[in-house]
Design an enzyme around this catalytic site. Structure first.
Site, PDB file in Angstrom:
ATOM      1  N   HIS A  56       0.802  -1.229   0.000  1.00 39.83           N
ATOM      2  CA  HIS A  56       0.000   0.000   0.000  1.00 39.83           C
ATOM      3  C   HIS A  56       0.836   1.280   0.000  1.00 39.83           C
ATOM      4  O   HIS A  56       0.535   2.247   0.715  1.00 39.83           O
ATOM      5  CB  HIS A  56      -0.952   0.015   1.190  1.00 39.83           C
ATOM      6  CG  HIS A  56      -2.055  -0.993   1.109  1.00 39.83           C
ATOM      7  ND1 HIS A  56      -2.576  -1.453  -0.086  1.00 39.83           N
ATOM      8  CD2 HIS A  56      -2.751  -1.636   2.090  1.00 39.83           C
ATOM      9  CE1 HIS A  56      -3.542  -2.325   0.158  1.00 39.83           C
ATOM     10  NE2 HIS A  56      -3.661  -2.466   1.469  1.00 39.83           N
ATOM     11  N   HIS A  60      -9.766   2.139   0.661  1.00 38.82           N
ATOM     12  CA  HIS A  60      -9.631   1.008   1.588  1.00 38.82           C
ATOM     13  C   HIS A  60     -10.665   1.066   2.716  1.00 38.82           C
ATOM     14  O   HIS A  60     -10.355   0.775   3.872  1.00 38.82           O
ATOM     15  CB  HIS A  60      -8.223   0.979   2.179  1.00 38.82           C
ATOM     16  CG  HIS A  60      -7.738  -0.388   2.540  1.00 38.82           C
ATOM     17  ND1 HIS A  60      -8.302  -1.135   3.543  1.00 38.82           N
ATOM     18  CD2 HIS A  60      -6.756  -1.164   2.015  1.00 38.82           C
ATOM     19  CE1 HIS A  60      -7.674  -2.284   3.650  1.00 38.82           C
ATOM     20  NE2 HIS A  60      -6.728  -2.334   2.720  1.00 38.82           N
ATOM     21  N   GLU A  93     -11.791  -3.891  -2.450  1.00 43.40           N
ATOM     22  CA  GLU A  93     -10.879  -2.920  -3.046  1.00 43.40           C
ATOM     23  C   GLU A  93     -10.743  -3.151  -4.551  1.00 43.40           C
ATOM     24  O   GLU A  93     -10.001  -4.038  -4.986  1.00 43.40           O
ATOM     25  CB  GLU A  93      -9.511  -3.025  -2.374  1.00 43.40           C
ATOM     26  CG  GLU A  93      -9.557  -2.961  -0.853  1.00 43.40           C
ATOM     27  CD  GLU A  93      -8.359  -3.640  -0.223  1.00 43.40           C
ATOM     28  OE1 GLU A  93      -7.221  -3.238  -0.524  1.00 43.40           O
ATOM     29  OE2 GLU A  93      -8.564  -4.602   0.547  1.00 43.40           O
TER      30      GLU A  93
END
Length: 361
Positions: free
Chosen positions: A115, A186, A326
């Site tokens: 991420h 997210h 996601e």
């Protein structure tokens, strides 16, 4: 689909300390004529609250999060509601080769990069602009070699709440050098209410428009295979109750990328349906539409079981308290030549859209 009547307000949410001094964090609220309300903060361009009605018309917040900046700044914050990038999901060993040049990123997820790294897009304060038509645009300028990524990347995220209870997220990015880009939101959803707990999450039904998925190794890195879901716990093409399958999944729940079909069911005749989740007791339904090629389903398997993750209103978020859906490119796409391309070139515009459509039955 309509956009005309959304009302926007803003207020102080807190502040963070950086090497440049103290930066204020602002919260924005979008409210449509039906009373549906979505809130965002400039820290991580994050969604903090989504109030939508149940079948009785009662509004409840259906995303996990924190009440203040202290919660979002804690190390164990699992990316609640944030914009993740420059590359969402994992890159194997934090390493890739681009045009013959080796790049090494931070390893912040075991031996891998996750991420966007140690200080990804979720951990910076974005600039914000409130449009007169009720949209909010967040912008972030990421310099060359920030977190190890090449190129100066300018990123823009625009949130729109429509009169039809659709939250539209529009991503755009520009770069001055070739660089991998993969942006997503997210948020963790629990349609019974953010504080309803894991038992209610497991009472959700899910349906996913995916004939295939990408198997992973022990570090959650794709093996390179693209496998059919037929006859596996990854076959979510028909209505599936989470509690009927979750114990059968290696690792205690889903944390897997699915290959999205080009569904005939489209939002605004453009964006294919990716997934649908619903909670029978509350009657809430959420449909996800996107032009992203993949979708990571994560059932909060890594939430601590010791009660240490405390969110809004003092709610303890334990294992399986929320579901992240996601829409994004495949994990480790930069190292997998046969996966969808992830490199943005100078002169190109990265443009992806995600829509969460809320309703009741």
């Amino acid at each position: 689909m309509s956009f005309s009547s959304t009302h926007v307000t803003q207020e102080a949410f807190g502040e963070i300390r950086t090497s440049d001094g103290i930066q204020p964090v602002t919260q924005f609220t979008l409210t449509n004529p039906l009373g549906v309300k979505v809130q965002f903060i400039t820290y991580g361009a994050s969604v903090t609250n989504v109030f939508v009605p149940n079948k009785k018309g009662e509004l409840h917040d259906v995303v996990l999060g924190f009440d203040d900046m202290a919660g979002y700044l804690k190390h164990e914050n699992p990316y609640f509601g944030s914009t993740v990038g420059r590359v969402a999901n994992r890159i194997a060993k934090g390493h890739f080769n681009l045009n013959g040049i080796e790049f090494q990123l931070a390893k912040n997820n075991g031996d891998n990069h996750l991420h966007g790294g140690t200080v990804g897009f979720d951990k910076v304060v974005w600039q914000a602009y409130a449009h007169r038509d009720g949209r909010i645009t967040f912008t972030h300028s990421s310099p060359h070699m920030e977190e190890g990524y090449p190129g100066h990347l300018f990123t823009q995220v625009t949130y729109t709440l429509t009169d039809s209870n659709e939250l539209i997220i529009d991503y755009r990015a520009l770069t001055d050098r070739p660089t991998p880009v993969n942006l997503t939101n997210h948020s963790y959803f629990n349609l019974a209410g953010h504080n309803a707990g894991s038992q209610q999450l497991l009472n959700h039904h899910i349906q996913l428009c995916a004939n295939q998925y990408t198997p992973v190794d022990s570090g959650q890195i794709p093996t390179g295979r693209v496998a059919n879901v037929d006859g596996t716990v990854f076959d979510l093409r028909s209505e599936t109750l989470l509690k009927d399958v979750i114990a059968k999944i290696p690792g205690g729940g889903y944390d897997h990328n699915f290959v999205i079909n080009d569904s005939k069911n489209k939002f605004d005749n453009k964006l294919p349906l990716v997934a649908k989740i619903w909670h029978s007791e509350s009657g809430r339904i959420m449909e996800l539409f996107s032009d992203q090629p993949g979708c990571q389903i994560y059932t909060g398997n890594g939430f601590p079981a010791d009660g240490s993750l405390v969110g809004k209103g003092g709610t303890v978020y334990s294992t399986h308290a929320g579901l992240a859906i996601e829409a994004q490119n495949f994990p480790d796409a930069i190292n997998q030549p046969h996966f969808p391309g992830s490199v943005l070139q100078p002169g190109e515009v990265y443009h992806r859209t995600i829509v969460y459509k809320f309703g009741t039955q």
